[in-house]
Motif scaffolding. Structure first.
Motif, PDB file in Angstrom:
ATOM      1  N   GLU A 175       0.987  -1.231   0.073  1.00  0.00           N
ATOM      2  CA  GLU A 175       0.113   0.023  -0.087  1.00  0.00           C
ATOM      3  C   GLU A 175       0.717   1.302   0.025  1.00  0.00           C
ATOM      4  OE1 GLU A 175      -0.908  -0.290   5.025  1.00  0.00           O
ATOM      5  OE2 GLU A 175      -2.578   0.052   3.404  1.00  0.00           O
ATOM      6  N   ASN A 176       2.214   1.039   0.115  1.00  0.00           N
ATOM      7  CA  ASN A 176       3.085   2.264   0.235  1.00  0.00           C
ATOM      8  C   ASN A 176       3.848   2.272  -0.797  1.00  0.00           C
ATOM      9  OD1 ASN A 176       1.873   3.297   2.403  1.00  0.00           O
ATOM     10  ND2 ASN A 176       3.601   1.737   3.797  1.00  0.00           N
ATOM     11  N   ILE A 177       3.671   1.835  -2.121  1.00  0.00           N
ATOM     12  CA  ILE A 177       4.695   1.413  -3.188  1.00  0.00           C
ATOM     13  C   ILE A 177       4.466   2.616  -4.003  1.00  0.00           C
ATOM     14  CG2 ILE A 177       3.013   0.348  -4.675  1.00  0.00           C
ATOM     15  CD1 ILE A 177       5.263  -1.507  -5.579  1.00  0.00           C
ATOM     16  N   GLY A 178       3.366   3.562  -3.965  1.00  0.00           N
ATOM     17  CA  GLY A 178       3.366   4.603  -4.854  1.00  0.00           C
ATOM     18  C   GLY A 178       3.291   4.405  -6.323  1.00  0.00           C
ATOM     19  N   LEU A 179       3.622   5.503  -7.290  1.00  0.00           N
ATOM     20  CA  LEU A 179       3.863   5.314  -8.620  1.00  0.00           C
ATOM     21  C   LEU A 179       4.864   4.594  -8.782  1.00  0.00           C
ATOM     22  CD1 LEU A 179       3.090   8.140 -11.093  1.00  0.00           C
ATOM     23  CD2 LEU A 179       4.829   6.633 -11.104  1.00  0.00           C
ATOM     24  N   THR A 180       4.581   3.558  -9.579  1.00  0.00           N
ATOM     25  CA  THR A 180       5.600   2.484  -9.987  1.00  0.00           C
ATOM     26  C   THR A 180       5.916   2.427 -11.392  1.00  0.00           C
ATOM     27  OG1 THR A 180       5.076   1.450  -7.944  1.00  0.00           O
ATOM     28  CG2 THR A 180       6.650   0.196  -9.678  1.00  0.00           C
ATOM     29  N   LEU A 181       7.098   2.379 -12.075  1.00  0.00           N
ATOM     30  CA  LEU A 181       7.449   1.757 -13.312  1.00  0.00           C
ATOM     31  C   LEU A 181       7.866   0.332 -13.143  1.00  0.00           C
ATOM     32  CD1 LEU A 181       9.748   5.020 -14.201  1.00  0.00           C
ATOM     33  CD2 LEU A 181       7.224   4.766 -14.412  1.00  0.00           C
ATOM     34  N   VAL A 182       7.194  -0.471 -13.891  1.00  0.00           N
ATOM     35  CA  VAL A 182       7.366  -1.808 -13.604  1.00  0.00           C
ATOM     36  C   VAL A 182       8.585  -2.777 -14.460  1.00  0.00           C
ATOM     37  CG1 VAL A 182       4.993  -2.031 -12.836  1.00  0.00           C
ATOM     38  CG2 VAL A 182       5.622  -2.583 -15.228  1.00  0.00           C
ATOM     39  N   LEU A 190      -8.850  -2.974 -17.167  1.00  0.00           N
ATOM     40  CA  LEU A 190      -7.593  -2.060 -16.876  1.00  0.00           C
ATOM     41  C   LEU A 190      -6.793  -2.683 -15.591  1.00  0.00           C
ATOM     42  CD1 LEU A 190      -8.744   1.705 -17.169  1.00  0.00           C
ATOM     43  CD2 LEU A 190      -7.071   0.315 -18.650  1.00  0.00           C
ATOM     44  N   GLU A 191      -7.411  -3.310 -14.767  1.00  0.00           N
ATOM     45  CA  GLU A 191      -6.883  -3.808 -13.481  1.00  0.00           C
ATOM     46  C   GLU A 191      -6.035  -5.048 -13.895  1.00  0.00           C
ATOM     47  OE1 GLU A 191     -10.095  -7.364 -12.166  1.00  0.00           O
ATOM     48  OE2 GLU A 191     -10.508  -5.157 -11.604  1.00  0.00           O
ATOM     49  N   ARG A 192      -5.499  -5.477 -15.001  1.00  0.00           N
ATOM     50  CA  ARG A 192      -4.679  -6.278 -15.102  1.00  0.00           C
ATOM     51  C   ARG A 192      -3.517  -5.759 -16.192  1.00  0.00           C
ATOM     52  NH1 ARG A 192      -5.500  -9.192 -11.562  1.00  0.00           N
ATOM     53  NH2 ARG A 192      -3.547 -10.444 -12.426  1.00  0.00           N
ATOM     54  N   VAL A 193      -3.333  -4.448 -16.244  1.00  0.00           N
ATOM     55  CA  VAL A 193      -2.383  -3.871 -17.093  1.00  0.00           C
ATOM     56  C   VAL A 193      -1.307  -3.204 -16.060  1.00  0.00           C
ATOM     57  CG1 VAL A 193      -1.961  -2.158 -18.855  1.00  0.00           C
ATOM     58  CG2 VAL A 193      -4.083  -3.410 -18.859  1.00  0.00           C
ATOM     59  N   LEU A 194      -0.140  -3.436 -16.795  1.00  0.00           N
ATOM     60  CA  LEU A 194       0.954  -2.719 -16.136  1.00  0.00           C
ATOM     61  C   LEU A 194       1.665  -1.864 -17.199  1.00  0.00           C
ATOM     62  CD1 LEU A 194       2.643  -6.091 -14.493  1.00  0.00           C
ATOM     63  CD2 LEU A 194       1.400  -3.918 -13.244  1.00  0.00           C
ATOM     64  N   LEU A 195       2.186  -0.670 -16.951  1.00  0.00           N
ATOM     65  CA  LEU A 195       2.935   0.330 -17.811  1.00  0.00           C
ATOM     66  C   LEU A 195       4.565   0.476 -17.429  1.00  0.00           C
ATOM     67  CD1 LEU A 195       0.027   2.834 -18.156  1.00  0.00           C
ATOM     68  CD2 LEU A 195       0.641   1.045 -19.902  1.00  0.00           C
ATOM     69  N   SER A 196       5.134   0.565 -18.421  1.00  0.00           N
ATOM     70  CA  SER A 196       6.367   1.195 -18.201  1.00  0.00           C
ATOM     71  C   SER A 196       7.106   1.510 -19.440  1.00  0.00           C
ATOM     72  CB  SER A 196       7.120  -0.149 -17.558  1.00  0.00           C
ATOM     73  OG  SER A 196       8.401   0.445 -16.774  1.00  0.00           O
TER      74      SER A 196
END
Length: 336
Positions: free
Chosen positions: A42-49, A275-281
């Protein structure tokens, strides 16, 4: 120091990150391993994966983990500090062992920049197996898994730093016996540690099918697996089909020139409520064999405001860049 300009939406996205995992009904509060220790998802924040803080990809494996540290720090620290000031909290570093992983340097960089960094265990099986160590070619799946499990339980090399995920890679075409063995070892490692398996797969549906078959063989849920470089596939229907089964779809080639195409892809996922299955980087690199930075700020500068202008809500954007990474990299065993 590099300065970025962000529209009004961006601070709101960051603000949302403070409560997103708590308020989102599908989020999962769990631990995430970073190079400076365990944090709550819950503390990861905006993340580039999917980025590379540094790598020596392309170099000879015998000299793969050697860096000019002064030059490295001079180049990467101002860049990461600027990203931190703009709101980036966490970067998932995908440089594996045997092509430049140096967790000691990652820890120093994380502490100096304030950006949380997640490192990995596993071996990179693409590039015609150039970066697979010799012993892995004859080792059994259980022997390979034991190496990676040990890194999680005891720390990497002589450090106490633990990996936060398993990084693997498949070559193009029909999967080789070695690629499949490495992936099966990754599944065994997941079952022992709860680490998510991120696999360089690209536009290779044969590899996707092989990986899914092995996950099903071990009764492991597809949410334990990230299809890395899925954005290289032109078959958006297949991407959404796999996402609908629970896999993570990593659209990790964002750059300043392809924002429109990414918005269009995300519109399709949105229309299908995926959208809940998508990761962005970006698949950027802060120090590629000592060369110039391959940038990883286009999501912040261009994609987020463009999504907002195209009808994506603050909550949906927050889902993509904060909630989803927190869920994807939470350490937990995921069985069917």
């Amino acid at each position: 120091m590099i300065k970025f300009k962000f529209p009004a939406i961006f601070p709101l996205v960051i603000l949302c990150s403070l409560v997103a995992l708590e308020s989102n009904s599908q989020s999962i509060q769990a631990k995430i391993e970073t190079v400076t220790g365990e944090v709550s998802s819950e503390n990861i924040g905006l993340t580039l994966v999917h980025e590379h803080i540094m790598s020596n990809f392309g170099a000879d494996p015998s000299d793969i983990d050697s860096y000019d540290e002064d030059k490295l720090f001079k180049q990467i620290l101002p860049y990461l500090k600027s990203l931190k000031e703009s709101g980036v909290e966490t970067i998932v570093d995908c440089t594996t062992a045997y092509f430049g992983r140096r967790v000691d340097l990652l820890k120093t960089i994380s502490e100096a920049s304030g950006v949380k960094i997640i490192t990995n265990t596993g071996f990179y099986g693409a590039a015609a197996d150039k970066y697979v160590p010799e012993f892995a070619r004859t080792a059994s799946t259980s022997e390979l898994a034991a190496v990676w499990i040990s890194e999680f339980e005891e720390g990497i090399s002589v450090t106490e730093i633990k990996p936060g995920f398993i990084k693997l890679a498949f070559d193009d075409g029909i999967p080789s016996e070695l690629d499949l063995k490495l992936f099966e070892a990754g599944i065994i490692t997941h079952l022992a540690t709860g680490l998510t398996i991120a696999v360089h797969t690209g536009d290779n549906p044969q590899a996707v099918k092989s990986q899914i078959a092995l996950l099903e063989k071990y009764n492991v849920n597809l949410s334990a697996w990230i299809w890395v470089h899925a954005s290289k596939s032109s078959d958006i229907g297949y991407l959404t089909e796999i996402a609908s089964k629970g896999a993570w779809i990593s659209l990790d080639g964002v750059n300043k020139d392809n924002i429109t195409s990414y918005v269009e892809m995300l519109k399709v996922f949105k229309s299908k409520k995926l959208l809940e299955r998508v990761l962005l980087s970006h698949d950027g690199n802060g120090y590629p064999r000592g060369g110039a930075i391959r940038p990883f700020e286009a999501i912040s500068i261009s994609l987020i405001p463009t999504l907002n202008k195209n009808g994506f809500s603050d909550s949906e954007i927050n889902q993509l860049v904060v909630v989803n990474p927190g869920n994807a990299f939470s350490v937990r065993v995921r069985k069917n």
